[in-house]
Write a protein that holds these residues in place. Structure first.
Motif, PDB file in Angstrom:
ATOM      1  N   GLY A  81       0.815  -1.363   0.176  1.00 53.53           N
ATOM      2  CA  GLY A  81       0.023  -0.140  -0.065  1.00 53.53           C
ATOM      3  C   GLY A  81       1.074   1.319   0.067  1.00 53.53           C
ATOM      4  N   ILE A  82       1.727   0.962   1.107  1.00 55.96           N
ATOM      5  CA  ILE A  82       2.947   1.998   0.589  1.00 55.96           C
ATOM      6  C   ILE A  82       3.085   2.519  -0.323  1.00 55.96           C
ATOM      7  N   ALA A  83       4.017   1.800  -1.292  1.00 60.93           N
ATOM      8  CA  ALA A  83       4.441   1.319  -2.754  1.00 60.93           C
ATOM      9  C   ALA A  83       3.492   2.110  -3.552  1.00 60.93           C
ATOM     10  N   ASN A  84       2.668   1.428  -3.516  1.00 57.99           N
ATOM     11  CA  ASN A  84       1.481   2.025  -4.618  1.00 57.99           C
ATOM     12  C   ASN A  84       1.451   4.021  -4.277  1.00 57.99           C
ATOM     13  N   PHE A  85       1.694   4.586  -2.991  1.00 55.48           N
ATOM     14  CA  PHE A  85       1.787   5.866  -2.817  1.00 55.48           C
ATOM     15  C   PHE A  85       2.770   6.027  -3.916  1.00 55.48           C
ATOM     16  N   LYS A  86       3.871   5.513  -3.247  1.00 53.49           N
ATOM     17  CA  LYS A  86       4.949   5.933  -4.475  1.00 53.49           C
ATOM     18  C   LYS A  86       5.391   5.778  -5.833  1.00 53.49           C
ATOM     19  N   VAL A  87       4.709   4.625  -5.946  1.00 56.26           N
ATOM     20  CA  VAL A  87       4.747   4.388  -7.462  1.00 56.26           C
ATOM     21  C   VAL A  87       3.620   5.664  -8.129  1.00 56.26           C
ATOM     22  N   ILE A  88       2.785   5.811  -7.470  1.00 53.16           N
ATOM     23  CA  ILE A  88       1.587   7.054  -8.611  1.00 53.16           C
ATOM     24  C   ILE A  88       2.044   8.160  -8.469  1.00 53.16           C
ATOM     25  N   ASP A  89       3.055   8.887  -7.397  1.00 57.89           N
ATOM     26  CA  ASP A  89       4.243  10.151  -7.223  1.00 57.89           C
ATOM     27  C   ASP A  89       5.033  10.187  -8.340  1.00 57.89           C
ATOM     28  N   VAL A  90       5.583   8.685  -8.754  1.00 62.12           N
ATOM     29  CA  VAL A  90       6.406   8.658  -9.976  1.00 62.12           C
ATOM     30  C   VAL A  90       5.934   8.557 -11.112  1.00 62.12           C
ATOM     31  N   LEU A  91       4.985   7.921 -11.330  1.00 65.40           N
ATOM     32  CA  LEU A  91       3.746   8.157 -12.750  1.00 65.40           C
ATOM     33  C   LEU A  91       3.713   9.718 -12.859  1.00 65.40           C
ATOM     34  N   ARG A  92       3.039  10.297 -11.554  1.00 62.37           N
ATOM     35  CA  ARG A  92       2.809  11.962 -11.344  1.00 62.37           C
ATOM     36  C   ARG A  92       3.359  13.132 -12.153  1.00 62.37           C
ATOM     37  N   LYS A  93       4.726  12.449 -11.740  1.00 60.54           N
ATOM     38  CA  LYS A  93       6.205  12.551 -12.172  1.00 60.54           C
ATOM     39  C   LYS A  93       6.640  12.612 -13.421  1.00 60.54           C
ATOM     40  N   ARG A  94       6.208  12.180 -13.664  1.00 58.11           N
ATOM     41  CA  ARG A  94       6.521  11.412 -15.396  1.00 58.11           C
ATOM     42  C   ARG A  94       5.435  12.377 -16.181  1.00 58.11           C
ATOM     43  N   GLY A  95       3.998  12.917 -15.350  1.00 52.23           N
ATOM     44  CA  GLY A  95       3.150  13.032 -16.575  1.00 52.23           C
ATOM     45  C   GLY A  95       2.567  11.846 -16.741  1.00 52.23           C
ATOM     46  N   ARG A  96       2.102  11.001 -16.199  1.00 53.41           N
ATOM     47  CA  ARG A  96       1.364   9.852 -16.726  1.00 53.41           C
ATOM     48  C   ARG A  96       0.849   9.141 -16.060  1.00 53.41           C
ATOM     49  N   THR A  97      -0.426   8.987 -15.942  1.00 54.23           N
ATOM     50  CA  THR A  97      -1.178   7.538 -14.997  1.00 54.23           C
ATOM     51  C   THR A  97      -2.433   6.965 -15.690  1.00 54.23           C
ATOM     52  N   ASP A  98      -2.904   5.980 -15.780  1.00 56.12           N
ATOM     53  CA  ASP A  98      -3.759   5.624 -16.778  1.00 56.12           C
ATOM     54  C   ASP A  98      -3.716   4.339 -15.692  1.00 56.12           C
ATOM     55  N   HIS A  99      -3.799   4.081 -14.421  1.00 52.71           N
ATOM     56  CA  HIS A  99      -4.870   3.232 -13.908  1.00 52.71           C
ATOM     57  C   HIS A  99      -6.127   3.272 -12.789  1.00 52.71           C
ATOM     58  N   GLU A 100      -6.843   4.335 -14.166  1.00 49.27           N
ATOM     59  CA  GLU A 100      -8.047   4.542 -13.765  1.00 49.27           C
ATOM     60  C   GLU A 100      -9.055   4.049 -15.348  1.00 49.27           C
ATOM     61  N   ASP A 101      -8.020   4.040 -16.167  1.00 46.95           N
ATOM     62  CA  ASP A 101      -8.379   4.146 -17.503  1.00 46.95           C
ATOM     63  C   ASP A 101      -9.458   3.037 -17.845  1.00 46.95           C
ATOM     64  N   LEU A 102     -10.995   2.915 -18.860  1.00 43.42           N
ATOM     65  CA  LEU A 102     -11.567   1.709 -18.856  1.00 43.42           C
ATOM     66  C   LEU A 102     -12.248   0.894 -18.196  1.00 43.42           C
ATOM     67  N   ASP A 103     -11.858   0.937 -15.917  1.00 46.22           N
ATOM     68  CA  ASP A 103     -12.427   0.428 -14.914  1.00 46.22           C
ATOM     69  C   ASP A 103     -14.009   0.103 -15.384  1.00 46.22           C
TER      70      ASP A 103
END
Lengths: 187, 186
Positions: A81-103
């Motif tokens: 769960g902690i790792a998930n937050f960190k991963v989202i932080d990295v993705l936000r820094k990269r300027g892309r997140t797609d984890h909610e797509d098509l859910d």
């Protein structure tokens, strides 16, 4: 990955020692969970440097706040769960997140039939190739199901989403694998 | 209870990894005994499991751990060094917590229209853009304190869609200018 039956007890004891500043306990804890956290981050980020960064940031969080583990969930679930937050932080820094797509889209019922037709003709190399082509959000769920062997409520807790969303993501992953395998000449 | 034509496809991955509840497990087992389609799907999921279950690179982990322990050693003296200022710091932290508690209690007293989450999907939907570099953990803490639930996001542009129960919730968010760059009702 077959989980160690004593993993939870060992981890809780290690956390108690880490909270007192025991570096050896931290080293053992790191070794116990390094593969799980790294692989989790890697499946989503697809970049070794970023995944290592997430792994070490998570472990530093553990070092700083081991006493905050409440014991309400498994240590691995808490950690991912902690790792998930960190991963989202990295993705936000990269300027892309797609984890909610098509859910919200539910895969076509007919696709499931076609999918079952290719079972039995599977080939490890081609499946691997198609897994690599999945969106990182779908690859992540496949990873949590088959590598971490977690239940869907545990995955929902880690990703902070409803269980139904976890199931939908998995259905999407299957559906996309099927399309990929079809594209490679099956069916 | 599932009828004969219903396929428990959404449960099959967890049937394969063995984490279903005993009730779900028996339900799926019973279905599989008379459904070729789902049995074939289980076969394929087992193949995927074998491929997905590949070990990670030990060399990378070894390097990562050595770096971690090196950095830990350079910071651990701070953790072990129990000096006189720690009780003072603890008292100050306690004071902050008490002040926060009082503020939160005041907010709760002013709001009498909170509803238990998950019962009804009511409220107003906002789009929120957070400042670059804001930690996901801080975002979740803020949204929790505003009794806001995430509907969607972060999207491709970093936007979150959240549902708020009442105006006071929005006030909590609007005042968090150090975290929020832009908030807008849909």
């Amino acid at each position: 990955m077959t989980s160690n039956p004593n993993e939870q007890d060992d981890a809780v004891e290690l956390l108690q020692n880490i909270a007192t500043g025991d570096e050896n306990a931290m080293r053992s804890f790191y070794q116990l969970f390094q593969s799980a956290v790294y692989a989790f981050a890697m499946k989503r980020l697809n970049n070794q440097t970023d995944a290592v960064e997430v792994l070490n940031e998570v472990m530093f969080d553990v070092w700083r706040s081991a006493d905050r583990f409440q014991g309400r969930s498994k240590v691995k679930t808490w950690l991912l769960g902690i790792a998930n937050f960190k991963v989202i932080d990295v993705l936000r820094k990269r300027g892309r997140t797609d984890h909610e797509d098509l859910d919200d889209d539910v895969p076509d019922e007919n696709e499931a039939t076609a999918f079952s037709e290719i079972a039995g003709q599977h080939d490890a190399g081609l499946i691997r190739q198609c897994l690599e082509k999945l969106k990182d959000v779908h690859r992540q769920v496949v990873h949590l199901v088959f590598f971490e062997e977690l239940s869907y409520p545990e995955i929902a807790e880690i990703l902070e989403c409803p269980s139904g969303t976890v199931k939908t993501r998995m259905m999407h992953a299957k559906s996309k694998l099927k399309r990929c395998l079809q594209g490679l000449g099956f069916v | 209870m599932m009828n004969k034509t219903e396929h428990p496809e959404d449960l099959l991955p967890w049937y394969v990894n063995g984490t279903l509840s005993s009730e779900e497990q028996s339900l799926v087992s019973a279905h599989l005994s008379s459904c070729d389609r789902c049995s074939q799907e289980v076969e394929l999921l087992i193949s995927i499991q074998k491929v997905a279950n590949e070990p990670v690179d030990d060399a990378v982990l070894d390097m990562a751990q050595r770096r971690f322990m090196r950095e830990l050693n350079s910071t651990s003296t701070v953790k072990k060094d129990k000096t006189w200022w720690q009780p003072v710091f603890a008292a100050a932290a306690m004071l902050v917590i008490v002040v926060q508690f009082v503020v939160i209690m005041n907010i709760e007293q002013e709001t009498d229209s909170y509803q238990p989450a998950g019962i009804e999907q009511t409220g107003i939907v906002y789009q929120i853009q957070f400042h670059d570099g804001v930690k996901e953990q801080d975002i979740r803490i803020l949204l929790q304190s505003a009794n806001a639930s995430i509907i969607d996001g972060p999207g491709a542009l970093g936007l979150y869609r959240v549902r708020l129960d009442n105006k006071n919730s929005k006030d909590v968010l609007v005042s968090a200018t150090h975290l929020i760059q832009h908030i807008e009702q849909e």
